[in-house]
Design a protein around this motif. Sequence first.
Motif, PDB file in Angstrom:
ATOM      1  N   PHE A 132      44.530  43.707  37.965  1.00 53.12           N
ATOM      2  CA  PHE A 132      44.935  43.205  39.276  1.00 53.12           C
ATOM      3  C   PHE A 132      44.519  41.758  39.469  1.00 53.12           C
ATOM      4  O   PHE A 132      45.265  40.956  40.038  1.00 53.12           O
ATOM      5  CB  PHE A 132      44.335  44.094  40.370  1.00 53.12           C
ATOM      6  N   VAL A 133      43.318  41.404  38.988  1.00 52.10           N
ATOM      7  CA  VAL A 133      42.841  40.027  39.106  1.00 52.10           C
ATOM      8  C   VAL A 133      43.771  39.083  38.362  1.00 52.10           C
ATOM      9  O   VAL A 133      44.176  38.029  38.881  1.00 52.10           O
ATOM     10  CB  VAL A 133      41.400  39.912  38.569  1.00 52.10           C
ATOM     11  N   GLY A 134      44.144  39.448  37.135  1.00 57.34           N
ATOM     12  CA  GLY A 134      45.031  38.589  36.359  1.00 57.34           C
ATOM     13  C   GLY A 134      46.397  38.436  36.987  1.00 57.34           C
ATOM     14  O   GLY A 134      46.922  37.322  37.115  1.00 57.34           O
ATOM     15  N   ALA A 135      46.982  39.558  37.400  1.00 59.14           N
ATOM     16  CA  ALA A 135      48.325  39.526  37.986  1.00 59.14           C
ATOM     17  C   ALA A 135      48.342  38.752  39.302  1.00 59.14           C
ATOM     18  O   ALA A 135      49.249  37.954  39.564  1.00 59.14           O
ATOM     19  CB  ALA A 135      48.827  40.951  38.196  1.00 59.14           C
ATOM     20  N   LEU A 136      47.332  38.970  40.139  1.00 59.98           N
ATOM     21  CA  LEU A 136      47.291  38.292  41.434  1.00 59.98           C
ATOM     22  C   LEU A 136      47.065  36.793  41.275  1.00 59.98           C
ATOM     23  O   LEU A 136      47.642  35.990  42.016  1.00 59.98           O
ATOM     24  CB  LEU A 136      46.183  38.905  42.302  1.00 59.98           C
ATOM     25  N   SER A 137      46.235  36.410  40.324  1.00 59.13           N
ATOM     26  CA  SER A 137      45.996  34.977  40.122  1.00 59.13           C
ATOM     27  C   SER A 137      47.224  34.290  39.545  1.00 59.13           C
ATOM     28  O   SER A 137      47.506  33.128  39.881  1.00 59.13           O
ATOM     29  CB  SER A 137      44.781  34.755  39.223  1.00 59.13           C
TER      30      SER A 137
END
Length: 434
Positions: A97-102
């Motif tokens: 989620f961190v990667g996709a959101l960033s």
Amino acid sequence: MDNYYYPICFGGLVVLCLGLLFAQPTRRQELEQQGIADEDEHPETWWYKAYALAVAADWLQGPYVVALYRDEYSLQPGVVMSLYLTDLIATTVSAYFVGALSDKHGRKLYCMVYCVLYTLSCFLTIVPVTPLLFLGRIFGGISSSILFSVFDSWMVTNFHKKDLAKEACDLSRTYASTAIVNSLVAILTGLLGESLVWATGTKKTPFLVSVALLWVCFQTIWSHWGENFGASSSLASTPAATRPSLWSIIRTPSVLALAFASTMFDSSMNLFALYWGPALSSLHSLATEVPYSTVYSSFMVVSLGAALVFNILMNKRVTTEAQILVAALSVASFCFLKLSSAKTETGAFWLFCLLQGCIGMFVPCVGYLKATLIDDDVRATVYSIMRIPFNILAIISLVTIRDNNNVGGVFATCSLMLIASFTTTLAATLREIL
């Protein structure tokens, strides 16, 4: 082995690193060779400054988390283990989620989110209320996901976006310099942390200083970084049928081989971090305790020296990143194999130093290869996904070997893991995939 052996080794390693530091290639030399006038400020200056502050906050508090729980809060070992597992689970769950959101909302934004979340984690860690300690570990785990994926993604995309290769910058040397910064910060924060605890008499102080570092890091990123995005921005005008699929990128043999090598290497080094102390202690013959802080400082200096050597090798182009990666895996496997039946403290110490040298070489190699294999549009997402297997293995290892005193068996297992990753990576290299 007498009481002066480790300090003498540490001093010798520092002198060696100083020599390597003076031999480092510089961007100014590259510019002079190309006949280009030098600028007052290196185009990547603010990357190094912000990254140094971000990892300094992490290094400063890292050694004192468990010690704070155990020594000052008097928590039961089971609770301490649960807190540590909570951190790892939060890191694993938040990774994708961190990667996709960033990628969608901006890497700069999420690097600032790192500063905010880690600040909250620090404040919650110094409050001895168990539910708040668990919440602090959750924030700490999410922060770790950001630090190990989003910062790197911003740097690479910024390098490409600003076309820094035309300004005598080299991405391979950027990774080497980043590894050098990380090692220097680890050494300095280790000394700072010990001084703070000694001066104040509490292990809470490093967490408060980390908050100050995170605030300066936030201000640096806010003021001096430009924003860059992933697919939501750069692919907006690209027809959907021609956009690269996230899973097609992940299934690429080169990316799979690199992900497998990273998982096996990082997992082995995680076990190395847990067991080097007991291994040296079991071989120590003197009545005094092993000087762990001096030994650890020696490890950090070796890692710094390896990164300096990597920088020189890449400047002279006498080898490739893929070849260094294969060499690092093979040497690390050999070291673990020898450590599984180590007979002397001296031999074990230098094998551990050689392992630390492998880390200093491996990290910039993997960083550069990921940068060349993965597209900017999904960079943070893929980086985060590549770390999920390591996080899962870290959790499994912590649960299954926490009461395992068979150090030789653990090191033998690490050797087998690295042989598997060496074989996979070598096959990929021979097929000219990497």
